[in-house]
Design a protein around this motif. Structure first.
Motif, short mmCIF file in Angstrom:
data_model
loop_
_atom_site.label_atom_id
_atom_site.label_comp_id
_atom_site.label_asym_id
_atom_site.label_seq_id
_atom_site.Cartn_x
_atom_site.Cartn_y
_atom_site.Cartn_z
N THR A 66 0.83 -1.20 0.00
CA THR A 66 0.00 0.00 0.00
C THR A 66 0.87 1.25 0.00
O THR A 66 2.02 1.22 0.42
N LEU A 67 0.27 2.32 -0.48
CA LEU A 67 0.89 3.63 -0.54
C LEU A 67 -0.11 4.61 0.07
O LEU A 67 -1.23 4.73 -0.44
N ARG A 95 13.96 15.40 5.01
CA ARG A 95 12.82 16.23 4.62
C ARG A 95 11.54 15.70 5.25
O ARG A 95 11.52 14.64 5.84
N LYS A 96 10.48 16.45 5.07
CA LYS A 96 9.18 16.06 5.62
C LYS A 96 8.68 14.79 4.95
O LYS A 96 8.79 14.63 3.73
N THR A 97 8.12 13.86 5.73
CA THR A 97 7.53 12.64 5.17
C THR A 97 6.22 13.00 4.49
O THR A 97 5.33 13.57 5.12
N ARG A 98 6.11 12.69 3.20
CA ARG A 98 4.91 13.01 2.42
C ARG A 98 4.19 11.77 1.92
O ARG A 98 3.07 11.85 1.45
N ALA A 99 4.87 10.61 2.02
CA ALA A 99 4.25 9.35 1.58
C ALA A 99 4.79 8.22 2.42
O ALA A 99 5.94 8.25 2.86
N ILE A 118 4.23 9.27 -6.51
CA ILE A 118 4.61 7.86 -6.51
C ILE A 118 3.53 7.03 -7.20
O ILE A 118 3.84 6.14 -8.00
N ALA A 119 2.26 7.33 -6.92
CA ALA A 119 1.16 6.60 -7.55
C ALA A 119 1.21 6.76 -9.07
O ALA A 119 1.01 5.78 -9.81
N ASN A 120 1.50 7.96 -9.54
CA ASN A 120 1.61 8.18 -11.00
C ASN A 120 2.75 7.37 -11.59
O ASN A 120 2.63 6.84 -12.69
N ARG A 121 3.84 7.25 -10.87
CA ARG A 121 4.97 6.45 -11.36
C ARG A 121 4.60 4.97 -11.39
O ARG A 121 5.01 4.25 -12.29
N LEU A 122 3.82 4.52 -10.40
CA LEU A 122 3.35 3.13 -10.39
C LEU A 122 2.42 2.86 -11.57
O LEU A 122 2.51 1.82 -12.21
#
Length: 142
Positions: A66-67, A95-99, A118-122
């Motif tokens: 999951t993401l 850096r700030k955690t974004r995912a 990340i979802a777009n890359r997947l």
């Protein structure tokens, strides 16, 4: 004040995804922060589908369960539990955690790029584009 980073390289046949992942897990469990893999040829490279999750860090696409966004209370508890158990892999580079990515080995990966990126890359079939998105608040801490 430069930290020493521990890295290792797998010596498995990259067509054997399970063996590669198992050896990478052993390296991480032994304290390795970076695991390098190389392929013997084009066929082996096609077997290893990785996605760029920011700042040169890659994760095996077929290991992602999951993401999610890090903002909800249940995900914050999941992250803390994983930290307590030594299952967190922080690739935010400060850096700030974004995912947050959860793997099938129950590791929790913290990334500094947006969940949507990340979802777009997947969705683009594991595209391994190397460009990174710099967060607007780069200096912001986790």
């Amino acid at each position: 004040a430069h930290p020493i980073r521990i890295q290792s390289m797998t010596n498995t046949v990259t067509l054997d995804t399970e063996a590669c992942v198992e050896q990478a897990k052993r390296i991480i469990d032994a304290g390795g922060e970076y695991v390098r893999m190389t392929t013997q040829g084009v066929r082996e490279a096609e077997n290893m589908k990785f996605i760029n999750i920011g700042y040169g860090n890659m994760v095996a696409v077929d290991r992602i369960v999951t993401l999610v966004s890090p903002d909800s209370a249940p995900i914050k508890r999941l992250i803390q539990d994983a930290k307590d158990d030594g299952r967190v892999i922080d690739v935010t580079c400060g850096r700030k955690t974004r995912a947050v990515i959860v793997t099938d080995s129950e590791h929790v990966i913290l990334a500094a790029i947006q969940t949507e990126t990340i979802a777009n890359r997947l969705e683009s079939d594991g595209d391994v584009a190397m460009e990174d998105e710099e967060p607007e608040d780069e200096a912001e801490s986790k």
